[in-house]
Design a protein around this motif. Structure first.
Motif, PDB file in Angstrom:
ATOM      1  N   CYS A 130       6.899  13.932  -7.294  1.00 35.40           N
ATOM      2  CA  CYS A 130       6.075  12.797  -7.717  1.00 35.40           C
ATOM      3  C   CYS A 130       5.180  12.260  -6.601  1.00 35.40           C
ATOM      4  N   THR A 131       5.765  11.919  -5.480  1.00 37.48           N
ATOM      5  CA  THR A 131       4.991  11.311  -4.393  1.00 37.48           C
ATOM      6  C   THR A 131       3.949  12.242  -3.784  1.00 37.48           C
ATOM      7  N   PRO A 132       4.295  13.482  -3.395  1.00 36.69           N
ATOM      8  CA  PRO A 132       3.282  14.348  -2.785  1.00 36.69           C
ATOM      9  C   PRO A 132       2.154  14.731  -3.725  1.00 36.69           C
ATOM     10  N   SER A 133       2.380  14.678  -5.038  1.00 39.02           N
ATOM     11  CA  SER A 133       1.286  14.988  -5.960  1.00 39.02           C
ATOM     12  C   SER A 133       0.184  13.937  -5.893  1.00 39.02           C
ATOM     13  N   ILE A 134       0.522  12.734  -5.456  1.00 36.33           N
ATOM     14  CA  ILE A 134      -0.494  11.694  -5.253  1.00 36.33           C
ATOM     15  C   ILE A 134      -1.057  11.759  -3.834  1.00 36.33           C
ATOM     16  N   MET A 135      -0.194  12.059  -2.859  1.00 38.25           N
ATOM     17  CA  MET A 135      -0.639  12.142  -1.473  1.00 38.25           C
ATOM     18  C   MET A 135      -1.680  13.246  -1.281  1.00 38.25           C
ATOM     19  N   ILE A 136      -1.524  14.367  -1.988  1.00 30.92           N
ATOM     20  CA  ILE A 136      -2.461  15.477  -1.826  1.00 30.92           C
ATOM     21  C   ILE A 136      -3.852  15.105  -2.327  1.00 30.92           C
ATOM     22  N   VAL A 137      -3.908  14.265  -3.358  1.00 32.20           N
ATOM     23  CA  VAL A 137      -5.205  13.810  -3.865  1.00 32.20           C
ATOM     24  C   VAL A 137      -5.902  12.957  -2.816  1.00 32.20           C
ATOM     25  N   GLU A 138      -5.141  12.095  -2.138  1.00 29.71           N
ATOM     26  CA  GLU A 138      -5.723  11.264  -1.093  1.00 29.71           C
ATOM     27  C   GLU A 138      -6.284  12.110   0.045  1.00 29.71           C
ATOM     28  N   GLN A 139      -5.659  13.237   0.338  1.00 24.54           N
ATOM     29  CA  GLN A 139      -6.166  14.115   1.401  1.00 24.54           C
ATOM     30  C   GLN A 139      -7.520  14.707   1.048  1.00 24.54           C
ATOM     31  N   HIS A 140      -7.767  14.937  -0.225  1.00 24.62           N
ATOM     32  CA  HIS A 140      -9.002  15.591  -0.649  1.00 24.62           C
ATOM     33  C   HIS A 140     -10.151  14.618  -0.867  1.00 24.62           C
ATOM     34  N   PHE A 141      -9.855  13.332  -0.952  1.00 22.54           N
ATOM     35  CA  PHE A 141     -10.900  12.366  -1.306  1.00 22.54           C
ATOM     36  C   PHE A 141     -10.970  11.243  -0.276  1.00 22.54           C
ATOM     37  N   TYR A 142     -12.174  10.863   0.046  1.00 27.22           N
ATOM     38  CA  TYR A 142     -12.417   9.600   0.730  1.00 27.22           C
ATOM     39  C   TYR A 142     -13.315   8.762  -0.161  1.00 27.22           C
ATOM     40  N   GLU A 143     -14.548   9.249  -0.394  1.00 30.28           N
ATOM     41  CA  GLU A 143     -15.393   8.633  -1.400  1.00 30.28           C
ATOM     42  C   GLU A 143     -14.869   9.035  -2.773  1.00 30.28           C
ATOM     43  N   GLY A 144     -14.845   8.104  -3.687  1.00 34.06           N
ATOM     44  CA  GLY A 144     -14.386   8.396  -5.037  1.00 34.06           C
ATOM     45  C   GLY A 144     -12.876   8.493  -5.162  1.00 34.06           C
ATOM     46  N   ARG A 145     -12.141   7.964  -4.166  1.00 30.11           N
ATOM     47  CA  ARG A 145     -10.690   8.044  -4.219  1.00 30.11           C
ATOM     48  C   ARG A 145     -10.119   7.233  -5.387  1.00 30.11           C
ATOM     49  N   PHE A 146     -10.687   6.069  -5.637  1.00 32.06           N
ATOM     50  CA  PHE A 146     -10.180   5.223  -6.714  1.00 32.06           C
ATOM     51  C   PHE A 146     -10.286   5.931  -8.060  1.00 32.06           C
ATOM     52  N   GLU A 147     -11.437   6.567  -8.311  1.00 30.81           N
ATOM     53  CA  GLU A 147     -11.618   7.270  -9.584  1.00 30.81           C
ATOM     54  C   GLU A 147     -10.638   8.428  -9.710  1.00 30.81           C
ATOM     55  N   ALA A 148     -10.453   9.164  -8.614  1.00 33.21           N
ATOM     56  CA  ALA A 148      -9.548  10.315  -8.648  1.00 33.21           C
ATOM     57  C   ALA A 148      -8.114   9.877  -8.921  1.00 33.21           C
ATOM     58  N   LEU A 149      -7.667   8.828  -8.233  1.00 33.51           N
ATOM     59  CA  LEU A 149      -6.296   8.365  -8.422  1.00 33.51           C
ATOM     60  C   LEU A 149      -6.097   7.720  -9.789  1.00 33.51           C
ATOM     61  N   SER A 150      -7.136   7.119 -10.328  1.00 30.21           N
ATOM     62  CA  SER A 150      -7.040   6.557 -11.676  1.00 30.21           C
ATOM     63  C   SER A 150      -6.803   7.663 -12.699  1.00 30.21           C
ATOM     64  N   VAL A 151      -7.484   8.796 -12.505  1.00 29.12           N
ATOM     65  CA  VAL A 151      -7.272   9.939 -13.398  1.00 29.12           C
ATOM     66  C   VAL A 151      -5.842  10.443 -13.272  1.00 29.12           C
ATOM     67  N   VAL A 152      -5.355  10.570 -12.032  1.00 29.93           N
ATOM     68  CA  VAL A 152      -4.000  11.085 -11.812  1.00 29.93           C
ATOM     69  C   VAL A 152      -2.963  10.184 -12.464  1.00 29.93           C
TER      70      VAL A 152
END
Length: 456
Positions: A130-152
């Motif tokens: 559960c936790t690393p599936s969100i952490m990996i998204v943060e590694q790939h995004f700086y701009e647009g992080r909020f949108e990406a995490l909202s999708v996740v």
């Protein structure tokens, strides 16, 4: 809350171009979809296990409670493993362990074996993934992080809506052992999702905040936040676990009782989207926070027996609770950041996770004892609603007592400095620096509602 920090002096890497990073987002979405869909369906399995093994509610409730407890605790305790082996390996290993735990349901013959397979082994797997599936998204995004995490994190609501309906149909055609076998196959797809989570090129060198720091414990507001999380976890676990059983007792058939969990997911997802669209100020607005936290808490607690008299009323209860739950998770993360400060929330994340895990572990068995004593479910839901209400009251008291202006961005900067209140724990910065705690780092905090915040 998941916390990741990096050195302020490190250069921000150039974001990856192309579709690869969005493949990671889709993979993380399905990890959340599978984990939360199966986990929040524990009320259905509670009824099934009770009927199959012929135990009382107290004994049966330990299966779902252990699953929630181990999942919450593993996601924090195993952070060192995640850091050492990476998010990709952690997610894939979590998929293997959770699928193994569910598949072993084919051969269990006693309830204690369900504790070990469905509870412990599956919980460890879900916690690892559960936790690393969100952490990996943060590694790939700086701009647009909020949108990406909202999708996740949209996968949480999607799983709660889909899986109760799917599980009910599988139970009808394949019985409970076949259902666990099919869910094991679903959990194996977590491995596929993990394989797609390729680490970002030139990824930021990350380090995790201390798991257990004494600094937050010196602040009374943080202690209140821990108690609020304990009450909320305790109460919500009871509702998710006993909602189908209460509905069945009132004469609703099993299919419609299972559908109630999906209704909670629909309402919770809608609530989160509404307040995410309206922005932070709407969530922390005095009138909104009073009506949606204390007001809904009073309603959910006081009229639950009346609503459960027919199926339409049961739908109404689930919609109210789902909206309440979706608002509360959004409000809690934002109010905590305003009251305490994100750095100290990160330092105390281990304590908060432990309180959530403890509430999940105690809620089901405590309600089971109450059912055995009173032989009525309405007292169980009075207990659950009271805990949710106390959680709301604690946070509202701290909010009105200690919070300053809750406006964000430029509006807040325009306030006179004499009128602005800063988190109370900021006064501890000097003593923290003497102890070698460096708060001059840039940190990213990913809240349950998908919002990523930076604090210099």
């Amino acid at each position: 809350m998941i916390t990741v920090a990096w050195d302020n002096k490190a250069k921000m890497h150039r974001e990856e171009e192309g579709a690869r990073k969005w493949v990671v987002v889709v993979a993380a979405f399905f990890v959340q979809f599978i984990i939360c869909g199966i986990t929040y369906s524990l009320g259905i399995f509670h009824h099934v296990f009770q009927q199959v093994f012929e135990h009382d509610h107290f004994d049966t409730s330990w299966a779902g409670s252990i699953l929630l407890y181990v999942t919450a605790l593993t996601s924090v305790v195993m952070r060192c493993f995640m850091k050492s082996f990476g998010c990709r390996i952690s997610v894939m290993l979590g998929g293997v362990l959770s699928a193994t735990g569910l598949a072993l349901g084919m051969v269990v013959t006693d309830l204690y074996q369900v504790y070990l397979t469905y509870g412990v082994l599956t919980g460890i797997g879900f916690g690892l993934a559960c936790t690393p599936s969100i952490m990996i998204v943060e590694q790939h995004f700086y701009e647009g992080r909020f949108e990406a995490l909202s999708v996740v994190l949209g996968g949480v609501g999607a799983g709660m809506i889909t899986f109760p309906i799917v599980i009910r149909n599988m139970l009808e055609y394949m019985a409970w052992r076949g259902t666990l076998w099919m869910l094991a196959g679903c959990a194996l797809n977590i491995c596929v999702c993990g394989a797609l989570m390729k680490p970002a090129k030139n990824a930021k060198e990350m380090h995790l905040m201390p798991l257990l720091s004494c600094v937050p414990l010196r602040n009374v507001i943080f202690l209140g936040l821990c108690i609020a999380n304990l009450f909320w976890s305790f109460g919500s676990t009871i509702i998710y676990m006993y909602l189908p059983s209460y509905s069945l007792e009132q004469g609703t058939d099993f299919g419609l009782s299972s559908f109630l969990i999906a209704c909670v997911g629909m309402s919770s997802f809608t609530s989160r989207m509404i307040f995410a669209f309206m922005g932070n100020n709407s969530t922390l607005d005095d009138m909104t926070s009073l009506l949606c936290s204390v007001g809904l808490g009073v309603v959910v607690t006081g009229i639950c027996p009346l609503l459960f008299e027919d199926f339409a009323g049961q739908i109404g209860y689930t919609l109210l609770f789902g909206f309440y739950s979706g608002y509360w998770t959004t409000f809690l993360s934002q109010a905590a950041r305003e009251l305490v400060g994100p750095e100290y929330i990160a330092m105390g994340n281990g304590y908060l996770s432990f309180m959530i895990a403890l509430g999940s572990l105690m809620g089901g068995p405590a309600a089971g004892l109450l059912v055995q004593e009173e032989n009525e479910f309405k007292y169980v839901f009075y207990l659950a609603g009271s805990c949710l209400l106390w959680s709301s009251i604690i946070m509202m008291l701290f909010k009105y007592q200690k919070c300053g202006y809750l406006t964000m961005g430029k509006e807040r900067e325009e306030r006179p400095s004499s009128e602005q209140k800063v988190p109370l724990v900021a006064m501890l910065d000097d003593s923290n620096n003497e102890k070698g705690i460096n708060l001059n780092e840039k940190a990213v905090f990913v809240h349950e509602n998908g919002e990523a915040n930076e604090k210099p």
